[in-house]
Design a protein around this motif. Sequence first.
Motif, PDB file in Angstrom:
ATOM      1  N   GLY A 226      10.585 -10.280 -25.674  1.00  0.00           N
ATOM      2  CA  GLY A 226      11.875 -10.308 -25.012  1.00  0.00           C
ATOM      3  C   GLY A 226      11.852 -11.022 -23.676  1.00  0.00           C
ATOM      4  N   ASP A 227      10.672 -11.137 -23.065  1.00  0.00           N
ATOM      5  CA  ASP A 227      10.557 -11.841 -21.783  1.00  0.00           C
ATOM      6  C   ASP A 227      10.372 -13.340 -21.973  1.00  0.00           C
ATOM      7  OD1 ASP A 227      10.757  -9.387 -20.595  1.00  0.00           O
ATOM      8  OD2 ASP A 227       8.610  -9.190 -20.163  1.00  0.00           O
ATOM      9  N   CYS A 228      10.234 -13.779 -23.217  1.00  0.00           N
ATOM     10  CA  CYS A 228       9.987 -15.191 -23.526  1.00  0.00           C
ATOM     11  C   CYS A 228      11.084 -15.657 -24.496  1.00  0.00           C
ATOM     12  CB  CYS A 228       8.600 -15.375 -24.135  1.00  0.00           C
ATOM     13  SG  CYS A 228       7.248 -14.889 -23.029  1.00  0.00           S
ATOM     14  N   PRO A 229      12.171 -16.195 -23.982  1.00  0.00           N
ATOM     15  CA  PRO A 229      13.329 -16.501 -24.823  1.00  0.00           C
ATOM     16  C   PRO A 229      13.065 -17.605 -25.840  1.00  0.00           C
ATOM     17  CG  PRO A 229      13.602 -17.452 -22.637  1.00  0.00           C
ATOM     18  CD  PRO A 229      12.381 -16.582 -22.576  1.00  0.00           C
ATOM     19  N   VAL A 230      13.831 -17.549 -26.921  1.00  0.00           N
ATOM     20  CA  VAL A 230      13.750 -18.545 -27.988  1.00  0.00           C
ATOM     21  C   VAL A 230      15.133 -19.168 -28.155  1.00  0.00           C
ATOM     22  CG1 VAL A 230      13.342 -18.940 -30.451  1.00  0.00           C
ATOM     23  CG2 VAL A 230      11.904 -17.327 -29.185  1.00  0.00           C
ATOM     24  N   ALA A 231      15.178 -20.496 -28.228  1.00  0.00           N
ATOM     25  CA  ALA A 231      16.435 -21.210 -28.469  1.00  0.00           C
ATOM     26  C   ALA A 231      16.245 -22.147 -29.653  1.00  0.00           C
ATOM     27  CB  ALA A 231      16.858 -21.999 -27.225  1.00  0.00           C
ATOM     28  N   SER A 232      17.339 -22.474 -30.311  1.00  0.00           N
ATOM     29  CA  SER A 232      17.278 -23.314 -31.500  1.00  0.00           C
ATOM     30  C   SER A 232      17.365 -24.791 -31.143  1.00  0.00           C
ATOM     31  CB  SER A 232      18.423 -22.972 -32.460  1.00  0.00           C
ATOM     32  OG  SER A 232      18.305 -21.644 -32.926  1.00  0.00           O
ATOM     33  N   SER A 233      16.760 -25.624 -31.983  1.00  0.00           N
ATOM     34  CA  SER A 233      16.926 -27.073 -31.912  1.00  0.00           C
ATOM     35  C   SER A 233      16.938 -27.598 -33.340  1.00  0.00           C
ATOM     36  CB  SER A 233      15.799 -27.730 -31.104  1.00  0.00           C
ATOM     37  OG  SER A 233      14.633 -27.880 -31.889  1.00  0.00           O
ATOM     38  N   ASP A 234      17.242 -28.864 -33.477  1.00  0.00           N
ATOM     39  CA  ASP A 234      17.216 -29.495 -34.795  1.00  0.00           C
ATOM     40  C   ASP A 234      16.013 -30.422 -34.938  1.00  0.00           C
ATOM     41  OD1 ASP A 234      19.519 -28.294 -35.824  1.00  0.00           O
ATOM     42  OD2 ASP A 234      20.815 -29.763 -34.841  1.00  0.00           O
ATOM     43  N   PHE A 235      14.984 -30.148 -34.117  1.00  0.00           N
ATOM     44  CA  PHE A 235      13.775 -30.988 -34.132  1.00  0.00           C
ATOM     45  C   PHE A 235      14.080 -32.420 -33.685  1.00  0.00           C
ATOM     46  CE2 PHE A 235      10.914 -28.501 -37.335  1.00  0.00           C
ATOM     47  CZ  PHE A 235      10.462 -27.699 -36.293  1.00  0.00           C
ATOM     48  N   ASP A 236      15.152 -32.611 -32.878  1.00  0.00           N
ATOM     49  CA  ASP A 236      15.435 -33.942 -32.366  1.00  0.00           C
ATOM     50  C   ASP A 236      15.601 -33.890 -30.847  1.00  0.00           C
ATOM     51  OD1 ASP A 236      18.064 -33.079 -31.799  1.00  0.00           O
ATOM     52  OD2 ASP A 236      18.823 -33.829 -33.707  1.00  0.00           O
ATOM     53  N   ARG A 237      15.715 -35.064 -30.229  1.00  0.00           N
ATOM     54  CA  ARG A 237      15.704 -35.165 -28.773  1.00  0.00           C
ATOM     55  C   ARG A 237      16.927 -34.487 -28.146  1.00  0.00           C
ATOM     56  NH1 ARG A 237      17.110 -38.669 -24.606  1.00  0.00           N
ATOM     57  NH2 ARG A 237      15.453 -39.096 -23.077  1.00  0.00           N
ATOM     58  N   GLU A 238      18.108 -34.758 -28.667  1.00  0.00           N
ATOM     59  CA  GLU A 238      19.325 -34.223 -28.054  1.00  0.00           C
ATOM     60  C   GLU A 238      19.376 -32.701 -28.128  1.00  0.00           C
ATOM     61  OE1 GLU A 238      21.527 -35.739 -26.095  1.00  0.00           O
ATOM     62  OE2 GLU A 238      20.054 -37.351 -26.301  1.00  0.00           O
ATOM     63  N   SER A 239      18.996 -32.140 -29.268  1.00  0.00           N
ATOM     64  CA  SER A 239      19.007 -30.678 -29.367  1.00  0.00           C
ATOM     65  C   SER A 239      17.900 -30.066 -28.516  1.00  0.00           C
ATOM     66  CB  SER A 239      18.881 -30.237 -30.825  1.00  0.00           C
ATOM     67  OG  SER A 239      17.646 -30.633 -31.381  1.00  0.00           O
ATOM     68  N   GLY A 240      16.830 -30.838 -28.262  1.00  0.00           N
ATOM     69  CA  GLY A 240      15.801 -30.372 -27.346  1.00  0.00           C
ATOM     70  C   GLY A 240      16.337 -30.237 -25.930  1.00  0.00           C
ATOM     71  N   ARG A 241      17.152 -31.201 -25.518  1.00  0.00           N
ATOM     72  CA  ARG A 241      17.783 -31.118 -24.190  1.00  0.00           C
ATOM     73  C   ARG A 241      18.691 -29.892 -24.108  1.00  0.00           C
ATOM     74  NH1 ARG A 241      19.252 -36.552 -21.007  1.00  0.00           N
ATOM     75  NH2 ARG A 241      19.637 -34.864 -19.511  1.00  0.00           N
ATOM     76  N   ALA A 242      19.535 -29.724 -25.116  1.00  0.00           N
ATOM     77  CA  ALA A 242      20.466 -28.597 -25.109  1.00  0.00           C
ATOM     78  C   ALA A 242      19.714 -27.268 -25.160  1.00  0.00           C
ATOM     79  CB  ALA A 242      21.429 -28.710 -26.287  1.00  0.00           C
ATOM     80  N   GLY A 243      18.624 -27.239 -25.924  1.00  0.00           N
ATOM     81  CA  GLY A 243      17.864 -26.007 -26.044  1.00  0.00           C
ATOM     82  C   GLY A 243      17.220 -25.598 -24.735  1.00  0.00           C
ATOM     83  N   VAL A 244      16.695 -26.561 -23.990  1.00  0.00           N
ATOM     84  CA  VAL A 244      16.081 -26.232 -22.695  1.00  0.00           C
ATOM     85  C   VAL A 244      17.139 -25.739 -21.711  1.00  0.00           C
ATOM     86  CG1 VAL A 244      15.027 -27.273 -20.649  1.00  0.00           C
ATOM     87  CG2 VAL A 244      14.039 -27.675 -22.880  1.00  0.00           C
ATOM     88  N   ALA A 245      18.317 -26.340 -21.744  1.00  0.00           N
ATOM     89  CA  ALA A 245      19.400 -25.860 -20.879  1.00  0.00           C
ATOM     90  C   ALA A 245      19.718 -24.400 -21.183  1.00  0.00           C
ATOM     91  CB  ALA A 245      20.644 -26.730 -21.070  1.00  0.00           C
ATOM     92  N   GLU A 246      19.721 -24.043 -22.471  1.00  0.00           N
ATOM     93  CA  GLU A 246      19.964 -22.652 -22.867  1.00  0.00           C
ATOM     94  C   GLU A 246      18.841 -21.741 -22.395  1.00  0.00           C
ATOM     95  OE1 GLU A 246      21.443 -19.177 -24.715  1.00  0.00           O
ATOM     96  OE2 GLU A 246      22.383 -21.022 -23.996  1.00  0.00           O
ATOM     97  N   LEU A 247      17.595 -22.192 -22.523  1.00  0.00           N
ATOM     98  CA  LEU A 247      16.457 -21.381 -22.072  1.00  0.00           C
ATOM     99  C   LEU A 247      16.524 -21.116 -20.577  1.00  0.00           C
ATOM    100  CD1 LEU A 247      13.514 -22.993 -24.100  1.00  0.00           C
ATOM    101  CD2 LEU A 247      14.568 -20.764 -24.503  1.00  0.00           C
ATOM    102  N   LEU A 248      16.844 -22.146 -19.788  1.00  0.00           N
ATOM    103  CA  LEU A 248      16.914 -21.988 -18.337  1.00  0.00           C
ATOM    104  C   LEU A 248      18.082 -21.094 -17.933  1.00  0.00           C
ATOM    105  CD1 LEU A 248      16.092 -25.631 -17.214  1.00  0.00           C
ATOM    106  CD2 LEU A 248      14.636 -23.612 -16.970  1.00  0.00           C
ATOM    107  N   ARG A 249      19.160 -21.139 -18.697  1.00  0.00           N
ATOM    108  CA  ARG A 249      20.287 -20.249 -18.411  1.00  0.00           C
ATOM    109  C   ARG A 249      19.893 -18.798 -18.596  1.00  0.00           C
ATOM    110  NH1 ARG A 249      23.894 -17.322 -20.789  1.00  0.00           N
ATOM    111  NH2 ARG A 249      23.125 -17.796 -22.882  1.00  0.00           N
ATOM    112  N   ARG A 250      19.115 -18.537 -19.641  1.00  0.00           N
ATOM    113  CA  ARG A 250      18.711 -17.172 -19.944  1.00  0.00           C
ATOM    114  C   ARG A 250      17.523 -16.707 -19.131  1.00  0.00           C
ATOM    115  NH1 ARG A 250      18.077 -17.857 -26.250  1.00  0.00           N
ATOM    116  NH2 ARG A 250      17.018 -15.841 -26.031  1.00  0.00           N
ATOM    117  N   ALA A 251      16.677 -17.642 -18.690  1.00  0.00           N
ATOM    118  CA  ALA A 251      15.472 -17.271 -17.930  1.00  0.00           C
ATOM    119  C   ALA A 251      15.247 -18.322 -16.843  1.00  0.00           C
ATOM    120  CB  ALA A 251      14.263 -17.170 -18.853  1.00  0.00           C
TER     121      ALA A 251
END
Length: 348
Positions: A226-251
């Motif tokens: 629970g202290d290490c959040p997980v976000a989804s991506s589509d294994f591509d560059r753009e979803s990687g950017r969006a996923g990191v933004a989600e991770l930083l929002r949560r942690a």
Amino acid sequence: MATTLADVARRAGVSPATVSRVLNGNYPVARATAERVHRAVAELDYVVNGHARALAASSSDLIGVLVHDVADPFFGVIASGIQDAMAEGDVLAVVCNTGSSAERELRYLRLLRRQRARAVVLTGGSVNGPGHRDALVDQIAEFTATGSRVVLCGRPPLTGHDGGPLPGVVAVDFDNREGSRGLTAHLVSLGHRSIGYLTGPEHRTTSRLRLDGHLRALADAGLPAGDCPVASSDFDRESGRAGVAELLRRAPGLTAVVAGNDNAALGALAELRSRGLDVPGDVSVAGFDDLPFSLDAVPALTTVRIPLADAGRTSGMLAVGSREDPPGGVLTVRTELVVRDSTGPVPG
């Protein structure tokens, strides 16, 4: 007028049946006779009717290679290795782009079976879910019933409806779980305790296995998931950017990000740069696969290496029968942790 088999037979001074035996390679013929036939074929520029040969035999000289995304370097490297293994043989490899569609994968299998393909290589993770799995097993069973072969490259072994092995099917399986486990353990050893994870498409076996390895490494270190959040991506560059933004929002205090593949890791690097965060000074980033661009990323990407070209060549050899099947029909390809500049100790 096109040259016929009878024309070749007359030029070589043999019967049409002998010409057919030489060209098909399915019956012993004296070397001198075979040389006369091949010489006549070359002189007359004779082209074998592949469709007729396929009808006479149980299969053709066609090999199907199914990939999720032909533009993705992961699949490009594998497909290149497969074709390298077939370069010396008298076969035609056709790459089919499924677009990660389970329905399209099944449709290509049906079409290849209709063309009496000698073999098919299925690359990349399979779709989770009993519906697609059952349909895939049915398609493969019908395909191999004619004597054709199926090679699974980069996906787990597939069993029949009864849980037993499928005849004519071999797997070149990547050790995704242990590779991911070792990568996260490396970050833990550097002092990271808040590690975000970018998983791939939820329905893919590759995503599930790599996430599982990550979670096992957290458990090994006694870190609450629970202290290490997980976000989804589509294994591509753009979803990687969006996923990191989600991770930083949560942690917001995140010190490391593990991406499920190198493409998503590139997106993570871009997003962190856009926020003025230094890698690895503020946040460490790691990927998976060791694609050709990983070494040239800025900073060079820590990742898990899969010998993709070798795995492709091995799969191609298994498809055409130039290599013996592995024991139990499964060859596990080991992974290797590659530490580069994108990971470092927790910021002081």
